[in-house]
Scaffold this motif. Sequence first.
Motif, PDB file in Angstrom:
ATOM      1  N   PRO A  23      -5.867 -33.952  14.213  1.00 20.07           N
ATOM      2  CA  PRO A  23      -5.324 -32.749  13.574  1.00 20.07           C
ATOM      3  C   PRO A  23      -5.268 -32.924  12.066  1.00 20.07           C
ATOM      4  CG  PRO A  23      -3.776 -33.686  15.190  1.00 20.07           C
ATOM      5  CD  PRO A  23      -4.951 -34.571  15.160  1.00 20.07           C
ATOM      6  N   LEU A  24      -5.391 -31.813  11.364  1.00 25.83           N
ATOM      7  CA  LEU A  24      -5.370 -31.849   9.901  1.00 25.83           C
ATOM      8  C   LEU A  24      -4.266 -30.956   9.375  1.00 25.83           C
ATOM      9  CD1 LEU A  24      -9.202 -31.453   9.162  1.00 25.83           C
ATOM     10  CD2 LEU A  24      -7.877 -33.573   9.315  1.00 25.83           C
ATOM     11  N   SER A  25      -3.654 -31.361   8.286  1.00 20.88           N
ATOM     12  CA  SER A  25      -2.679 -30.499   7.630  1.00 20.88           C
ATOM     13  C   SER A  25      -3.429 -29.485   6.783  1.00 20.88           C
ATOM     14  CB  SER A  25      -1.752 -31.320   6.748  1.00 20.88           C
ATOM     15  OG  SER A  25      -2.425 -31.688   5.554  1.00 20.88           O
ATOM     16  N   ALA A  26      -2.748 -28.399   6.442  1.00 21.62           N
ATOM     17  CA  ALA A  26      -3.377 -27.352   5.647  1.00 21.62           C
ATOM     18  C   ALA A  26      -3.876 -27.909   4.320  1.00 21.62           C
ATOM     19  CB  ALA A  26      -2.385 -26.215   5.408  1.00 21.62           C
ATOM     20  N   TYR A  27      -3.117 -28.808   3.744  1.00 19.67           N
ATOM     21  CA  TYR A  27      -3.500 -29.345   2.437  1.00 19.67           C
ATOM     22  C   TYR A  27      -4.661 -30.322   2.546  1.00 19.67           C
ATOM     23  CZ  TYR A  27       0.095 -26.988  -0.258  1.00 19.67           C
ATOM     24  OH  TYR A  27       0.841 -26.032  -0.894  1.00 19.67           O
ATOM     25  N   THR A  28      -4.773 -30.990   3.667  1.00 18.63           N
ATOM     26  CA  THR A  28      -5.936 -31.860   3.892  1.00 18.63           C
ATOM     27  C   THR A  28      -7.193 -31.010   4.020  1.00 18.63           C
ATOM     28  OG1 THR A  28      -4.546 -33.460   5.025  1.00 18.63           O
ATOM     29  CG2 THR A  28      -6.914 -33.629   5.393  1.00 18.63           C
ATOM     30  N   ILE A  29      -7.051 -29.895   4.727  1.00 16.89           N
ATOM     31  CA  ILE A  29      -8.178 -28.970   4.855  1.00 16.89           C
ATOM     32  C   ILE A  29      -8.573 -28.457   3.476  1.00 16.89           C
ATOM     33  CG2 ILE A  29      -8.916 -26.744   5.789  1.00 16.89           C
ATOM     34  CD1 ILE A  29      -6.944 -27.231   8.126  1.00 16.89           C
ATOM     35  N   LEU A  30      -7.562 -28.094   2.700  1.00 17.07           N
ATOM     36  CA  LEU A  30      -7.831 -27.609   1.340  1.00 17.07           C
ATOM     37  C   LEU A  30      -8.650 -28.631   0.557  1.00 17.07           C
ATOM     38  CD1 LEU A  30      -7.450 -25.734  -1.066  1.00 17.07           C
ATOM     39  CD2 LEU A  30      -5.190 -26.731  -1.420  1.00 17.07           C
ATOM     40  N   ASP A  31      -8.251 -29.889   0.614  1.00 17.13           N
ATOM     41  CA  ASP A  31      -8.968 -30.925  -0.126  1.00 17.13           C
ATOM     42  C   ASP A  31     -10.411 -31.058   0.342  1.00 17.13           C
ATOM     43  OD1 ASP A  31      -6.876 -31.514  -1.770  1.00 17.13           O
ATOM     44  OD2 ASP A  31      -6.106 -33.164  -0.537  1.00 17.13           O
ATOM     45  N   LYS A  32     -10.605 -30.925   1.657  1.00 18.75           N
ATOM     46  CA  LYS A  32     -11.957 -31.057   2.197  1.00 18.75           C
ATOM     47  C   LYS A  32     -12.841 -29.879   1.810  1.00 18.75           C
ATOM     48  CE  LYS A  32     -10.842 -33.860   6.306  1.00 18.75           C
ATOM     49  NZ  LYS A  32     -11.681 -35.031   6.013  1.00 18.75           N
ATOM     50  N   LEU A  33     -12.230 -28.794   1.374  1.00 19.72           N
ATOM     51  CA  LEU A  33     -13.017 -27.599   1.065  1.00 19.72           C
ATOM     52  C   LEU A  33     -13.079 -27.285  -0.430  1.00 19.72           C
ATOM     53  CD1 LEU A  33     -12.076 -25.266   4.047  1.00 19.72           C
ATOM     54  CD2 LEU A  33     -14.247 -26.411   3.619  1.00 19.72           C
ATOM     55  N   ARG A  34     -12.592 -28.209  -1.242  1.00 18.37           N
ATOM     56  CA  ARG A  34     -12.635 -27.961  -2.690  1.00 18.37           C
ATOM     57  C   ARG A  34     -14.081 -27.818  -3.174  1.00 18.37           C
ATOM     58  NH1 ARG A  34      -7.707 -27.604  -4.964  1.00 18.37           N
ATOM     59  NH2 ARG A  34      -6.089 -28.924  -4.055  1.00 18.37           N
ATOM     60  N   ASP A  35     -14.963 -28.607  -2.590  1.00 21.79           N
ATOM     61  CA  ASP A  35     -16.366 -28.529  -2.992  1.00 21.79           C
ATOM     62  C   ASP A  35     -16.987 -27.187  -2.630  1.00 21.79           C
ATOM     63  OD1 ASP A  35     -16.108 -31.061  -3.903  1.00 21.79           O
ATOM     64  OD2 ASP A  35     -17.139 -32.027  -2.228  1.00 21.79           O
ATOM     65  N   GLN A  36     -16.444 -26.531  -1.622  1.00 22.62           N
ATOM     66  CA  GLN A  36     -16.967 -25.212  -1.242  1.00 22.62           C
ATOM     67  C   GLN A  36     -16.244 -24.091  -1.980  1.00 22.62           C
ATOM     68  OE1 GLN A  36     -19.191 -26.261   1.091  1.00 22.62           O
ATOM     69  NE2 GLN A  36     -18.143 -28.238   1.236  1.00 22.62           N
ATOM     70  N   GLY A  37     -15.438 -24.446  -2.954  1.00 21.01           N
ATOM     71  CA  GLY A  37     -14.833 -23.413  -3.779  1.00 21.01           C
ATOM     72  C   GLY A  37     -13.380 -23.105  -3.494  1.00 21.01           C
ATOM     73  N   PHE A  38     -12.783 -23.796  -2.513  1.00 18.51           N
ATOM     74  CA  PHE A  38     -11.369 -23.542  -2.242  1.00 18.51           C
ATOM     75  C   PHE A  38     -10.519 -24.102  -3.370  1.00 18.51           C
ATOM     76  CE2 PHE A  38     -10.445 -22.294   2.364  1.00 18.51           C
ATOM     77  CZ  PHE A  38     -11.650 -21.629   2.501  1.00 18.51           C
ATOM     78  N   HIS A  58      -5.095 -24.331  17.273  1.00 21.07           N
ATOM     79  CA  HIS A  58      -3.687 -24.449  17.627  1.00 21.07           C
ATOM     80  C   HIS A  58      -2.932 -25.121  16.495  1.00 21.07           C
ATOM     81  CE1 HIS A  58      -4.450 -23.226  21.742  1.00 21.07           C
ATOM     82  NE2 HIS A  58      -5.381 -24.150  21.845  1.00 21.07           N
ATOM     83  N   ARG A  59      -1.673 -24.749  16.399  1.00 18.63           N
ATOM     84  CA  ARG A  59      -0.808 -25.385  15.425  1.00 18.63           C
ATOM     85  C   ARG A  59       0.081 -26.387  16.140  1.00 18.63           C
ATOM     86  NH1 ARG A  59       2.230 -23.354  10.623  1.00 18.63           N
ATOM     87  NH2 ARG A  59       3.700 -25.032  10.298  1.00 18.63           N
ATOM     88  N   LEU A  60       0.136 -27.598  15.629  1.00 18.04           N
ATOM     89  CA  LEU A  60       1.023 -28.603  16.200  1.00 18.04           C
ATOM     90  C   LEU A  60       2.289 -28.653  15.358  1.00 18.04           C
ATOM     91  CD1 LEU A  60      -1.666 -31.310  17.021  1.00 18.04           C
ATOM     92  CD2 LEU A  60      -0.716 -29.531  18.495  1.00 18.04           C
ATOM     93  N   GLU A  61       3.348 -28.048  15.886  1.00 21.62           N
ATOM     94  CA  GLU A  61       4.576 -27.858  15.121  1.00 21.62           C
ATOM     95  C   GLU A  61       5.214 -29.183  14.716  1.00 21.62           C
ATOM     96  OE1 GLU A  61       5.532 -24.816  14.461  1.00 21.62           O
ATOM     97  OE2 GLU A  61       4.890 -23.495  16.094  1.00 21.62           O
ATOM     98  N   SER A  62       5.099 -30.147  15.595  1.00 20.34           N
ATOM     99  CA  SER A  62       5.834 -31.388  15.354  1.00 20.34           C
ATOM    100  C   SER A  62       5.192 -32.258  14.286  1.00 20.34           C
ATOM    101  CB  SER A  62       5.977 -32.187  16.649  1.00 20.34           C
ATOM    102  OG  SER A  62       4.724 -32.607  17.107  1.00 20.34           O
ATOM    103  N   ILE A  63       3.967 -31.947  13.912  1.00 17.77           N
ATOM    104  CA  ILE A  63       3.336 -32.741  12.850  1.00 17.77           C
ATOM    105  C   ILE A  63       2.725 -31.876  11.753  1.00 17.77           C
ATOM    106  CG2 ILE A  63       2.893 -34.770  14.308  1.00 17.77           C
ATOM    107  CD1 ILE A  63       0.017 -33.805  14.624  1.00 17.77           C
ATOM    108  N   GLU A 122       4.846 -30.369  23.054  1.00 21.21           N
ATOM    109  CA  GLU A 122       4.146 -31.456  22.368  1.00 21.21           C
ATOM    110  C   GLU A 122       4.789 -32.791  22.706  1.00 21.21           C
ATOM    111  OE1 GLU A 122       3.875 -30.554  18.152  1.00 21.21           O
ATOM    112  OE2 GLU A 122       3.344 -28.468  18.568  1.00 21.21           O
ATOM    113  N   ILE A 123       3.952 -33.715  23.159  1.00 18.39           N
ATOM    114  CA  ILE A 123       4.435 -35.055  23.473  1.00 18.39           C
ATOM    115  C   ILE A 123       3.818 -36.024  22.478  1.00 18.39           C
ATOM    116  CG2 ILE A 123       4.753 -36.735  25.332  1.00 18.39           C
ATOM    117  CD1 ILE A 123       5.522 -33.933  26.194  1.00 18.39           C
ATOM    118  N   ARG A 124       4.658 -36.715  21.728  1.00 19.24           N
ATOM    119  CA  ARG A 124       4.137 -37.738  20.824  1.00 19.24           C
ATOM    120  C   ARG A 124       4.296 -39.102  21.484  1.00 19.24           C
ATOM    121  NH1 ARG A 124       7.152 -34.211  19.541  1.00 19.24           N
ATOM    122  NH2 ARG A 124       8.587 -35.142  18.058  1.00 19.24           N
ATOM    123  N   GLY A 125       3.360 -39.981  21.199  1.00 21.96           N
ATOM    124  CA  GLY A 125       3.415 -41.312  21.783  1.00 21.96           C
ATOM    125  C   GLY A 125       2.137 -42.056  21.458  1.00 21.96           C
ATOM    126  N   HIS A 126       1.654 -42.841  22.428  1.00 16.38           N
ATOM    127  CA  HIS A 126       0.445 -43.604  22.171  1.00 16.38           C
ATOM    128  C   HIS A 126      -0.546 -43.428  23.306  1.00 16.38           C
ATOM    129  CE1 HIS A 126       1.992 -45.557  18.573  1.00 16.38           C
ATOM    130  NE2 HIS A 126       3.169 -45.572  19.197  1.00 16.38           N
TER     131      HIS A 126
END
Lengths: 132, 132
Positions: A23-38, A58-63, A122-126
């Motif tokens: 999963p990616l955070s919105a800001y991680t996505i933003l960084d990955k798309l800076r080259d495309q003009g974001f 899907h949005r993962l609320e817990s992370i 959502e279940i977090r674990g390993h």
Amino acid sequence: MTTPMLTKNQSLVFDVLTKAEAPLSAYTILDKLRDQGFRAPLQVYRALDKLLEYGVVHRLESINSFVACAHPNEDCHSHGLVAFAICESCGQVIEFHDHEVDHRLTDWLKSQKFKAEKSTIEIRGHCANCAA
Amino acid sequence: MTTPMLTKNQSLVFDVLTKAEAPLSAYTILDKLRDQGFRAPLQVYRALDKLLEYGVVHRLESINSFVACAHPNEDCHSHGLVAFAICESCGQVIEFHDHEVDHRLTDWLKSQKFKAEKSTIEIRGHCANCAA
DNA sequence: GCAATTGATGTAATAACATAACATATCCGT
DNA sequence: ACGGATATGTTATGTTATTACATCAATTGC
Ligand SMILES: [Zn+2]
Ligand SMILES: [Zn+2]
Ligand SMILES: [Zn+2]
Ligand SMILES: [Zn+2]
């Protein structure tokens, strides 16, 4: 709902999520798309809003992160709850449905006259690999 | 776990949550405690961390808020999942346990060799009063 | 008693996540 | 072409959470 044609920004965000292994955070996505003009968070959040609405993401609320749907062609989403097992080591997400859980929760909600609109399981674990 | 004596800050935060009729965000708690000398978010977050650890408070991931446990004297927490129905109109939260759901999820996780550590089940919608 | 450790607290600064407000642009039906 | 709806760009701001460092208090071991 049948997914409409994606716009340019929606496609870019969706592609990034589809190629991601976790999963990616919105800001991680933003960084990955800076080259495309974001340039701004809203460009990401607006695309995500639509992709969530179409049910392809899907949005993962817990992370505070987002993930592409693992079952894009099943109709489970329309009549059932979705659950996620999230590995805190490698980030891998397993998306699954369980009608038993679904019915059980639905019955309980009905008994309370609670009108459900959105649900999060959502279940977090390993994961098997990382539990070692 | 038996809950140890609460410290001053922990007591203040716990009291605020206990008296609240709906979940509160950390910053809302902070505001409510300014008169008692609270000045910074960390004072709240540190107290919350402990209260969560003791199991007397729950965090609602989907709304970034905190709520006092509704079943402080039951031992359900130690051997079962907790679920929440959250009314988006009045904020009321119903905390409940369901062993069937619990077992079902646990079995599924075991089948995947996924080691669960923390789980979140939250249903947003409208309570009986607000559904009207 | 007194250093050493541990846990709690205070404070400031910053990071991470999300939205408001407003201006332009693009698409589409008429 | 016109008007409305949708999508986009940009800046600023709001909200949630943590890092870093200093201080204070209780406890432990000597
Ligand atoms: Zn899905
Ligand atoms: Zn893993
Ligand atoms: Zn509880
Ligand atoms: Zn309500």
